[in-house]
Motif scaffolding. Structure first.
Motif, PDB file in Angstrom:
ATOM      1  N   VAL A  26       0.722  -1.201  -0.110  1.00 52.03           N
ATOM      2  CA  VAL A  26       0.081  -0.080  -0.145  1.00 52.03           C
ATOM      3  C   VAL A  26       0.782   1.301  -0.023  1.00 52.03           C
ATOM      4  O   VAL A  26       0.696   2.187  -0.885  1.00 52.03           O
ATOM      5  N   LEU A  27       1.901   1.143   0.756  1.00 49.07           N
ATOM      6  CA  LEU A  27       2.609   2.422   0.910  1.00 49.07           C
ATOM      7  C   LEU A  27       3.784   2.534  -0.356  1.00 49.07           C
ATOM      8  O   LEU A  27       4.053   3.758  -0.542  1.00 49.07           O
ATOM      9  N   ALA A  28       4.134   1.570  -0.952  1.00 51.40           N
ATOM     10  CA  ALA A  28       5.028   1.696  -1.900  1.00 51.40           C
ATOM     11  C   ALA A  28       4.199   1.945  -3.103  1.00 51.40           C
ATOM     12  O   ALA A  28       4.667   3.287  -3.876  1.00 51.40           O
ATOM     13  N   ASP A  29       2.894   1.961  -3.378  1.00 53.34           N
ATOM     14  CA  ASP A  29       2.195   2.275  -4.428  1.00 53.34           C
ATOM     15  C   ASP A  29       1.950   3.718  -4.321  1.00 53.34           C
ATOM     16  O   ASP A  29       1.964   4.600  -5.130  1.00 53.34           O
ATOM     17  N   ALA A  30       1.693   4.074  -2.865  1.00 52.24           N
ATOM     18  CA  ALA A  30       1.178   5.296  -2.783  1.00 52.24           C
ATOM     19  C   ALA A  30       2.678   6.434  -2.714  1.00 52.24           C
ATOM     20  O   ALA A  30       2.352   7.542  -3.373  1.00 52.24           O
ATOM     21  N   VAL A  31       3.723   6.003  -2.503  1.00 56.84           N
ATOM     22  CA  VAL A  31       5.039   6.691  -2.660  1.00 56.84           C
ATOM     23  C   VAL A  31       5.077   6.762  -4.368  1.00 56.84           C
ATOM     24  O   VAL A  31       5.675   8.172  -4.678  1.00 56.84           O
ATOM     25  N   MET A  32       5.087   5.809  -5.127  1.00 60.84           N
ATOM     26  CA  MET A  32       5.232   5.981  -6.585  1.00 60.84           C
ATOM     27  C   MET A  32       4.041   7.120  -7.199  1.00 60.84           C
ATOM     28  O   MET A  32       4.373   7.813  -8.029  1.00 60.84           O
ATOM     29  N   LYS A  33       2.869   6.927  -6.812  1.00 55.73           N
ATOM     30  CA  LYS A  33       1.860   7.761  -7.190  1.00 55.73           C
ATOM     31  C   LYS A  33       1.763   9.252  -6.698  1.00 55.73           C
ATOM     32  O   LYS A  33       1.046   9.752  -7.038  1.00 55.73           O
ATOM     33  N   HIS A  89       9.333   8.371   0.923  1.00 56.84           N
ATOM     34  CA  HIS A  89      10.248   7.224   0.759  1.00 56.84           C
ATOM     35  C   HIS A  89       9.954   6.422   1.729  1.00 56.84           C
ATOM     36  O   HIS A  89       9.744   6.504   2.687  1.00 56.84           O
ATOM     37  N   LEU A  90      10.675   5.144   1.179  1.00 53.81           N
ATOM     38  CA  LEU A  90      10.762   4.071   1.967  1.00 53.81           C
ATOM     39  C   LEU A  90      12.060   3.532   2.189  1.00 53.81           C
ATOM     40  O   LEU A  90      12.547   2.369   1.170  1.00 53.81           O
ATOM     41  N   PRO A  91      12.851   3.673   3.130  1.00 56.40           N
ATOM     42  CA  PRO A  91      14.071   3.336   3.449  1.00 56.40           C
ATOM     43  C   PRO A  91      14.043   1.906   4.142  1.00 56.40           C
ATOM     44  O   PRO A  91      13.299   1.817   4.972  1.00 56.40           O
ATOM     45  N   CYS A  92      15.128   1.125   3.751  1.00 57.96           N
ATOM     46  CA  CYS A  92      15.395  -0.138   4.693  1.00 57.96           C
ATOM     47  C   CYS A  92      16.812   0.367   5.404  1.00 57.96           C
ATOM     48  O   CYS A  92      17.817   0.263   4.777  1.00 57.96           O
ATOM     49  N   ILE A  93      16.601   0.235   6.813  1.00 57.59           N
ATOM     50  CA  ILE A  93      17.863   0.802   7.563  1.00 57.59           C
ATOM     51  C   ILE A  93      18.022  -0.396   8.548  1.00 57.59           C
ATOM     52  O   ILE A  93      17.260  -0.673   9.453  1.00 57.59           O
ATOM     53  N   LYS A 149      -5.751  10.824  -2.978  1.00 50.27           N
ATOM     54  CA  LYS A 149      -5.644  12.168  -3.008  1.00 50.27           C
ATOM     55  C   LYS A 149      -4.236  12.418  -3.391  1.00 50.27           C
ATOM     56  O   LYS A 149      -3.074  12.264  -2.442  1.00 50.27           O
ATOM     57  N   THR A 150      -3.685  12.983  -4.421  1.00 54.21           N
ATOM     58  CA  THR A 150      -2.235  13.255  -4.833  1.00 54.21           C
ATOM     59  C   THR A 150      -1.979  14.549  -4.250  1.00 54.21           C
ATOM     60  O   THR A 150      -2.402  15.357  -3.919  1.00 54.21           O
TER      61      THR A 150
END
Length: 346
Positions: free
Chosen positions: A171-178, A203-207, A239-240
């Motif tokens: 869900v979050l990855a799709d929202a980040v991209m769009k 952004h979605l970082p892996c830390i 909502k963009t």
């Protein structure tokens, strides 16, 4: 020359399955079908969709898609001959195109696969293995055998792997991209109950083996970092929003030791005993770090970072092998936390 026979391709699947997605996945069904079609074309048998579908026990539409892929994506010169009612190669084809990789690339691919193993048993395992299978299925026989042999020499062992939240991540990855706003329930490290948050995800970082979401928190009127395991009920509002052009993850985490966003940065100086000096020296803990050898085999590590919980936890992890030299405020926080730990365990 025609490609290596299907029997040879199948040979790799008989190898002991050291890791999913390696030799045991050398011949994925689509690849096997296309190799069989290629062999029929090379033998000038003028195969058509009906005959190949019958031989391979699939539908004619499946064969048609395979042929279109071979022609359009693999650039094979496949033409249809109405008189023979079948397909043929309009030009000479030496061998079926496989992905060729160097030894270094093969090792890198193996390391990536081994890194995926840390998500075994989590919701991330299946999609990650599926993605890796697709990569390996395009390799030739020699590459698959070499990959299998190399897998015996490399392994990963991790601790504290977070529980995967694949549905939340998607869900979050799709929202980040769009560039679309999301809502979710979030419980902070110190809170007892969750709060509803409305966030513009950046952004979605892996830390440190942990996934985070960085975005503008409309409830807090500022950019915040959220740990994915503590996000519940995420949904895309559709909502963009406009992400600030000057936003930079690198700049945001410039002074952070790990994932915690740091405000003011300070020069941190730590002294490590001879017993762990070599362990400290072998790794880069922060890009600003500087290392200096001290009398008696000790080692001094200095870096410019913000004072945050992740830094304090890392220092405490060295136990009595480390001493905080500067700043005094950090030294006091480490001392106080150490006393709290001692009080609960003695």
């Amino acid at each position: 020359m025609p490609p290596k026979s299907l029997a040879k391709l199948k040979k790799t699947t008989a190898e002991p399955p050291v890791a999913r997605g390696l030799a045991a996945k050398a011949a994925r069904p689509p690849l096997v079908r296309m190799v069989r079609i290629h062999e029929a074309l090379t033998a000038e048998k003028y195969p058509n969709c009906s005959t190949m579908a019958r031989d391979l026990e699939v539908t004619t539409k499946t064969i048609q898609r395979d042929i279109e892929f071979m022609r359009d994506q693999l650039a094979l010169p496949i033409e249809y001959e109405p008189v023979e009612r079948g397909y043929y190669y309009a030009a000479s084809v030496a061998q079926f195109p496989m992905v060729t990789v160097s030894q270094g690339e093969l090792v890198a691919l193996l390391v990536a696969q081994k890194a995926v193993e840390q998500y075994k048993g989590t919701p991330f395992e299946r999609p990650l293995n599926a993605a890796f299978d697709k990569l390996v299925s395009s390799l030739g026989e020699e590459e698959n055998i070499s990959l299998h042999e190399l897998s015996e020499a490399v392994s990963f062992r991790t601790t504290g792997v977070p529980h995967g939240q694949i549905a939340t991540f998607e869900v979050l990855a799709d929202a980040v991209m769009k560039h679309q706003r999301v809502e979710f329930d979030y419980i902070s490290m110190t809170a007892k109950t969750s709060e509803r948050r409305s966030v513009e995800p950046y952004h979605l970082p892996c830390i440190g083996n942990q996934w985070y979401l960085i975005g503008y928190d409309r409830n807090r009127n500022g950019i915040r970092t959220f740990a994915l395991p503590r996000i519940q009920g995420a949904r895309n509002l559709g909502k963009t929003f406009e992400k600030p052009e000057d936003f930079s993850v690198a700049d945001m985490l410039e002074g952070s030791f790990s994932a915690f966003q740091a405000g003011k940065t300070e020069t941190v100086r730590l002294s490590f005993t001879q017993a762990v000096a070599r362990l400290v020296e072998e790794r880069q803990w922060h890009k600003s770090q500087k290392i200096r050898t001290m009398p008696g085999g000790k080692l001094e590590l200095s870096m410019k970072v913000g004072i945050a919980p992740d830094l304090i936890a890392w220092i405490l992890g060295w136990g009595g092998e480390v001493e905080v030299l500067d700043p005094l405020s950090l030294r006091e926080k480490v001392r106080k936390t150490g006393q709290e730990i001692a009080g609960k365990n003695f």
